[in-house]
Design a protein around this motif. Structure first.
Motif, PDB file in Angstrom:
ATOM      1  N   ALA A   1      -6.597  -0.957   3.225  1.00  0.00           N
ATOM      2  CA  ALA A   1      -6.432  -0.383   2.157  1.00  0.00           C
ATOM      3  C   ALA A   1      -7.027   0.952   2.346  1.00  0.00           C
ATOM      4  O   ALA A   1      -6.578   1.828   1.790  1.00  0.00           O
ATOM      5  CB  ALA A   1      -6.663  -1.078   0.927  1.00  0.00           C
TER       6      ALA A   1
ATOM      7  N   LEU B   1       0.996  -1.193  -0.082  1.00  0.00           N
ATOM      8  CA  LEU B   1      -0.040  -0.112  -0.108  1.00  0.00           C
ATOM      9  C   LEU B   1       0.947   1.329   0.021  1.00  0.00           C
ATOM     10  O   LEU B   1       0.438   2.196  -0.787  1.00  0.00           O
ATOM     11  CB  LEU B   1      -0.976   0.030   1.364  1.00  0.00           C
ATOM     12  CG  LEU B   1      -1.839  -1.229   1.200  1.00  0.00           C
ATOM     13  CD1 LEU B   1      -2.660  -1.106   2.645  1.00  0.00           C
ATOM     14  CD2 LEU B   1      -2.625  -1.293   0.173  1.00  0.00           C
TER      15      LEU B   1
ATOM     16  N   LEU C   1      -6.688   1.219  -4.419  1.00  0.00           N
ATOM     17  CA  LEU C   1      -6.705   1.101  -2.838  1.00  0.00           C
ATOM     18  C   LEU C   1      -8.380   0.785  -2.383  1.00  0.00           C
ATOM     19  O   LEU C   1      -8.526  -0.075  -1.477  1.00  0.00           O
ATOM     20  CB  LEU C   1      -6.345   2.425  -2.321  1.00  0.00           C
ATOM     21  CG  LEU C   1      -4.849   2.621  -2.366  1.00  0.00           C
ATOM     22  CD1 LEU C   1      -4.589   4.071  -1.829  1.00  0.00           C
ATOM     23  CD2 LEU C   1      -3.966   1.699  -1.466  1.00  0.00           C
TER      24      LEU C   1
ATOM     25  N   THR D   1      -2.941  -4.171  -4.687  1.00  0.00           N
ATOM     26  CA  THR D   1      -3.200  -2.920  -5.333  1.00  0.00           C
ATOM     27  C   THR D   1      -2.361  -2.801  -6.565  1.00  0.00           C
ATOM     28  O   THR D   1      -2.519  -2.123  -7.599  1.00  0.00           O
ATOM     29  CB  THR D   1      -2.722  -2.048  -4.246  1.00  0.00           C
ATOM     30  OG1 THR D   1      -1.373  -2.369  -3.705  1.00  0.00           O
ATOM     31  CG2 THR D   1      -3.731  -1.939  -3.142  1.00  0.00           C
TER      32      THR D   1
END
Length: 458
Positions: free
Chosen positions: A168, A50, A292, A278
């Motif tokens: 996320a 992330l 995300l 992601t």
């Protein structure tokens, strides 16, 4: 009337009285706190992807060579000594120390000036987290009978799945702090999530549960009933003494290594999705924000599937068959993600692959714990199996290479091959246990007994 039992060194003594088994009391004390702590372990390990999506790659130049794969490899071989020493170190002291330590490391990752320092932090993070998951599985499996355990393992694990899925969205919200106090948005992800880990680690220190015979939240009568149920189910309610000869003997059991290889195979797609979800979504054409946000729905679907298959497995006392079905779902999902032309189908593949592999994790842990007797062997087997899961994480970061983005086809091929290996190992162990059960029944009849005291779970 239910039997009320007391336990002492001379054995169990029972009298008849009205008594209610404290299953919900045990569940509420064990599962939420362990699940939340492990959720932070998962979040703190997976937020690397992330942060990379949020700009860390550019600032620390992770796009050069294999830097990202190197820092993603954060495994430590300390699971076995940690599990073996858990009783001596004390559950509360050792696990509390681990949580606070990795929380501090996580927070410090927000201030690293280069990718080398980030790699050092990842090594420390892996060292402090290594003994945590096998310890939690070890503790949970000592509290329940064999056909109650998968629902509990699933409930504990799905907390981490759900929290990990929404991490996320949390990371996306945190990135709006970009530039505050001169700190980039990706660094705020590490700082805030590390601070949360430290906070919950302090709170958990007072509530971490212990082994059944050492617990302090049940009455002596309730504790005795817990021990009696486990004793009648598999005969290992009381811990046996730890010796080097016992440990070496347990390590010579080939089935433990088979469980470990199966766990490696199933954690590989789970880690790959956790680290690269992601990035895969970005490769499908979605923006950073949508990538995300779209990371959360597959985790919700996974949580529902984990509990459904755990309930199914416990209810019908079938481990291997349910694991086989979920492995098939994983293969289908990885195939869709890797080879489908439309982004929608590839996204559906992520749902299926995440659900199948995620459901197999508590399934294999339950399959292994059902076929192990004695505390020392349970400690050894749990540590070995989870260690192989760490190797699965290393393989995931190795085969899903930056050079293969955005399709990551070599990683897809390797993951599908591992699922086929899992099915072969599952068939082998199931056939072996079936033969052993047949032998045990035959020997029981020769002794004039209707049913053996212990049978392997298929």
């Amino acid at each position: 009337p239910r039997p009320l039992c007391t336990y002492s060194q001379s054995g169990f003594k029972c009298t008849l009285t009205r008594f209610v088994f404290p299953s919900r009391q045990v569940d509420f004390r064990l599962l939420p706190i362990l699940g939340i702590l492990y959720a932070f372990a998962v979040v703190d390990r997976a937020n690397l992807g992330l942060a990379r999506t949020a700009g860390m790659q550019h600032d620390l130049r992770l796009d050069i060579g294999s830097r990202y794969s190197i820092i993603s490899t954060d495994r430590s071989p300390s699971q076995l000594p940690s599990n073996l020493l858990l009783r001596k170190l004390g559950v509360t002291n050792w696990l509390g120390f681990c949580v606070l330590s990795w929380g501090c490391v996580q927070l410090s990752m927000g201030f690293v000036p280069s990718w080398e320092y980030l790699g050092l932090c990842r090594v420390l993070l892996g060292a402090f987290e290594a003994g945590f998951f096998p310890a939690l599985v070890y503790i949970i499996t000592t509290w329940y009978t064999r056909h109650e355990v998968q629902k509990r393992l699933a409930a504990f694990y799905l907390i981490s799945v759900v929290v990990g899925g929404f991490s996320a969205i949390l990371a996306y919200a945190i990135t709006f702090l970009n530039g505050r106090y001169g700190i980039p948005g990706w660094a705020w992800i590490f700082i805030i999530e590390g601070a949360l880990t430290i906070f919950f680690g302090c709170v958990a220190w007072a509530f971490l549960p212990n082994f059944p015979d050492q617990n302090r939240f049940l009455t002596p009568a309730q504790t005795a009933l817990i021990l009696e149920r486990v004793e009648s189910d598999r005969g290992d309610s009381v811990p046996d003494s730890l010796t080097v000869q016992k440990v070496l003997g347990h390590l010579s059991d080939w089935t433990i290594w088979a469980y470990g290889l199966m766990f490696l195979c199933v954690t590989m797609p789970a880690y790959a999705i956790s680290y690269f979800l992601t990035l895969i979504l970005r490769g499908m054409g979605w923006s950073v924000e949508n990538s995300l946000l779209l990371s959360a729905p597959p985790s919700i679907f996974t949580a529902v599937c984990i509990m459904f298959f755990a309930w199914l497995s416990d209810k019908y006392r079938q481990r291997a068959l349910v694991i086989g079905i979920q492995t098939g779902i994983t293969i289908l999902g990885m195939s869709l993600t890797g080879f489908a032309a439309q982004p929608g189908w590839r996204y559906l593949g992520l749902f299926l692959a995440n659900a199948g592999s995620g459901g197999c994790i508590p399934g294999i842990l339950a399959y292994a714990s059902n076929n192990v007797v004695s505390h020392t062997k349970r400690a050894v087997s749990t540590a070995v199996i989870v260690s192989f899961g760490g190797i699965g994480g290393i393989l995931a970061t190795t085969v899903f290479r930056q050079a293969d983005a955005p399709s990551y086809l070599p990683g897809i091929y390797a993951t599908i091959a591992c699922q086929v290996l899992l099915l072969m190992l599952l068939a082998t162990t199931t056939a072996y246990f079936w033969v052993q059960n047949k032998r045990l029944r035959r020997e029981s009849l020769m002794k004039g007994q209707e049913e053996p005291g212990f049978l392997y779970t298929l």
